[in-house]
Design a protein around this motif. Structure first.
Motif, PDB file in Angstrom:
ATOM      1  N   CYS A  66       1.192  -1.297  -0.124  1.00 33.93           N
ATOM      2  CA  CYS A  66      -0.107  -0.507  -0.024  1.00 33.93           C
ATOM      3  C   CYS A  66       1.043   1.332  -0.059  1.00 33.93           C
ATOM      4  CB  CYS A  66      -0.822   0.088   1.381  1.00 33.93           C
ATOM      5  SG  CYS A  66      -2.165  -1.303   0.829  1.00 33.93           S
ATOM      6  N   ILE A  67       1.797   1.089   0.776  1.00 31.61           N
ATOM      7  CA  ILE A  67       3.003   2.632   0.793  1.00 31.61           C
ATOM      8  C   ILE A  67       3.713   2.343  -0.290  1.00 31.61           C
ATOM      9  CG2 ILE A  67       5.019   3.829   1.792  1.00 31.61           C
ATOM     10  CD1 ILE A  67       3.630   2.527   4.914  1.00 31.61           C
ATOM     11  N   GLY A  68       4.120   1.541  -0.635  1.00 33.69           N
ATOM     12  CA  GLY A  68       5.565   1.378  -1.975  1.00 33.69           C
ATOM     13  C   GLY A  68       3.885   1.552  -2.825  1.00 33.69           C
ATOM     14  N   GLU A  83      -5.660   8.502  -0.887  1.00 32.99           N
ATOM     15  CA  GLU A  83      -6.463   7.905  -1.797  1.00 32.99           C
ATOM     16  C   GLU A  83      -6.216   7.027  -2.283  1.00 32.99           C
ATOM     17  OE1 GLU A  83      -8.560   9.763  -5.886  1.00 32.99           O
ATOM     18  OE2 GLU A  83      -8.194  10.909  -3.785  1.00 32.99           O
ATOM     19  N   SER A  84      -4.247   7.118  -2.521  1.00 30.37           N
ATOM     20  CA  SER A  84      -3.658   6.107  -3.698  1.00 30.37           C
ATOM     21  C   SER A  84      -4.062   4.260  -2.736  1.00 30.37           C
ATOM     22  CB  SER A  84      -2.395   6.110  -3.924  1.00 30.37           C
ATOM     23  OG  SER A  84      -2.027   7.070  -2.762  1.00 30.37           O
ATOM     24  N   MET A  85      -2.870   5.106  -1.547  1.00 31.34           N
ATOM     25  CA  MET A  85      -2.292   3.580  -0.391  1.00 31.34           C
ATOM     26  C   MET A  85      -4.373   3.366   0.066  1.00 31.34           C
ATOM     27  SD  MET A  85      -0.242   5.606   1.765  1.00 31.34           S
ATOM     28  CE  MET A  85      -0.457   4.457   3.527  1.00 31.34           C
ATOM     29  N   LEU A  86      -5.362   3.993   0.129  1.00 33.35           N
ATOM     30  CA  LEU A  86      -6.605   3.300  -0.289  1.00 33.35           C
ATOM     31  C   LEU A  86      -7.602   2.446  -1.050  1.00 33.35           C
ATOM     32  CD1 LEU A  86      -8.496   6.398   2.259  1.00 33.35           C
ATOM     33  CD2 LEU A  86      -8.219   4.006   3.296  1.00 33.35           C
ATOM     34  N   GLU A  95     -16.648  -1.388   3.026  1.00 35.10           N
ATOM     35  CA  GLU A  95     -15.637  -0.581   3.877  1.00 35.10           C
ATOM     36  C   GLU A  95     -14.510  -0.032   3.436  1.00 35.10           C
ATOM     37  OE1 GLU A  95     -15.779  -4.148   2.725  1.00 35.10           O
ATOM     38  OE2 GLU A  95     -16.871  -5.023   4.351  1.00 35.10           O
ATOM     39  N   MET A  96     -14.278   0.437   2.272  1.00 31.69           N
ATOM     40  CA  MET A  96     -13.069   1.408   2.161  1.00 31.69           C
ATOM     41  C   MET A  96     -14.000   3.214   2.230  1.00 31.69           C
ATOM     42  SD  MET A  96     -10.598  -0.053   2.375  1.00 31.69           S
ATOM     43  CE  MET A  96      -9.850   1.486   1.695  1.00 31.69           C
ATOM     44  N   ALA A  97     -14.955   3.003   2.084  1.00 26.32           N
ATOM     45  CA  ALA A  97     -15.893   3.997   1.792  1.00 26.32           C
ATOM     46  C   ALA A  97     -15.788   4.378   3.387  1.00 26.32           C
ATOM     47  CB  ALA A  97     -17.289   4.137   1.253  1.00 26.32           C
ATOM     48  N   ILE A  99     -13.698   3.551   5.985  1.00 20.63           N
ATOM     49  CA  ILE A  99     -12.464   4.310   6.817  1.00 20.63           C
ATOM     50  C   ILE A  99     -12.553   5.296   5.957  1.00 20.63           C
ATOM     51  CG2 ILE A  99     -10.513   3.343   6.569  1.00 20.63           C
ATOM     52  CD1 ILE A  99     -11.152   0.710   6.611  1.00 20.63           C
ATOM     53  N   ALA A 100     -12.258   5.652   4.069  1.00 24.01           N
ATOM     54  CA  ALA A 100     -12.196   6.732   3.801  1.00 24.01           C
ATOM     55  C   ALA A 100     -13.245   8.220   4.641  1.00 24.01           C
ATOM     56  CB  ALA A 100     -12.741   6.987   2.127  1.00 24.01           C
ATOM     57  N   ALA A 101     -14.456   7.954   5.131  1.00 24.24           N
ATOM     58  CA  ALA A 101     -14.696   9.109   5.708  1.00 24.24           C
ATOM     59  C   ALA A 101     -14.748   9.335   6.976  1.00 24.24           C
ATOM     60  CB  ALA A 101     -16.477   8.472   5.932  1.00 24.24           C
ATOM     61  N   ASP A 102     -14.146   8.598   8.224  1.00 26.33           N
ATOM     62  CA  ASP A 102     -13.282   8.710   8.864  1.00 26.33           C
ATOM     63  C   ASP A 102     -12.034   9.144   9.136  1.00 26.33           C
ATOM     64  OD1 ASP A 102     -14.972   6.957  10.123  1.00 26.33           O
ATOM     65  OD2 ASP A 102     -13.958   5.030  10.946  1.00 26.33           O
ATOM     66  N   LEU A 103     -11.230   9.124   7.887  1.00 25.83           N
ATOM     67  CA  LEU A 103      -9.950   9.986   7.449  1.00 25.83           C
ATOM     68  C   LEU A 103     -10.009  11.521   6.532  1.00 25.83           C
ATOM     69  CD1 LEU A 103      -7.561   7.236   5.840  1.00 25.83           C
ATOM     70  CD2 LEU A 103      -7.830   7.628   8.325  1.00 25.83           C
ATOM     71  N   GLY A 104     -11.439  11.372   6.454  1.00 25.34           N
ATOM     72  CA  GLY A 104     -11.464  12.193   6.046  1.00 25.34           C
ATOM     73  C   GLY A 104     -10.779  12.332   4.164  1.00 25.34           C
ATOM     74  N   VAL A 105     -11.822  11.174   3.462  1.00 29.76           N
ATOM     75  CA  VAL A 105     -11.261  11.528   2.551  1.00 29.76           C
ATOM     76  C   VAL A 105     -12.348  11.537   1.305  1.00 29.76           C
ATOM     77  CG1 VAL A 105     -10.237  10.754   0.430  1.00 29.76           C
ATOM     78  CG2 VAL A 105      -8.690  10.439   2.291  1.00 29.76           C
TER      79      VAL A 105
END
Length: 137
Positions: A66-68, A83-86, A95-97, A99-105
């Motif tokens: 995910c990082i690389g 965004e690219s890591m998510l 689930e990504m929706a 998690i993204a909302a929690d991270l403010g994306v």
């Protein structure tokens, strides 16, 4: 799930929806956590000891990927790094929706890329498995 996604997208595009309130997202997370947790039995918890090493290796592999690859995607396609890591995360689109909302994306790109990944897996994996079975079976 597809119908819910299409209807939600149509409502958002029409501009009649202001989004889901955070308290409702939290309630949805608690309810889904309860549903998952209710299926776990004592024997399963006791057998988890033998899964510690594979789980740690799998998590480290996902983190490195995910990082690389996320860093490479962000540079090549000018996408925000979070965004690219998510996008590369192994979780599903739902689930990504959350998690993204929690991270403010707040990005439509994330949803589209998750759907592309899902379609790619559904199209490519049966052929890859058939090739593996043919060669090694």
């Amino acid at each position: 799930m597809s119908a819910a996604l299409i209807v939600t997208a149509a409502i958002n595009i029409s501009g009649k929806c202001s989004g889901m309130p955070m308290w409702l997202r939290r309630v949805a997370q608690v309810i889904s956590g309860c549903c998952i947790g209710s299926g776990i039995m004592r024997e399963q918890v006791l057998r988890m000891r033998q899964m510690i090493l594979p789980a740690v290796l799998l998590c480290l592999g996902y983190i490195v990927c995910c990082i690389g690859v996320g860093y490479i995607m962000s540079k090549l396609f000018h996408i925000e790094l979070r965004e690219s890591m998510l996008t590369l995360s192994p979780a599903g689109a739902t689930e990504m929706a959350l998690i993204a909302a929690d991270l403010g994306v707040e990005s439509a790109n994330l949803v589209v890329l998750q759907l592309c990944r899902l379609v790619g897996v559904m199209v490519l994996f049966p052929h890859i498995f058939r090739l593996i079975v043919t060669v090694f079976g």
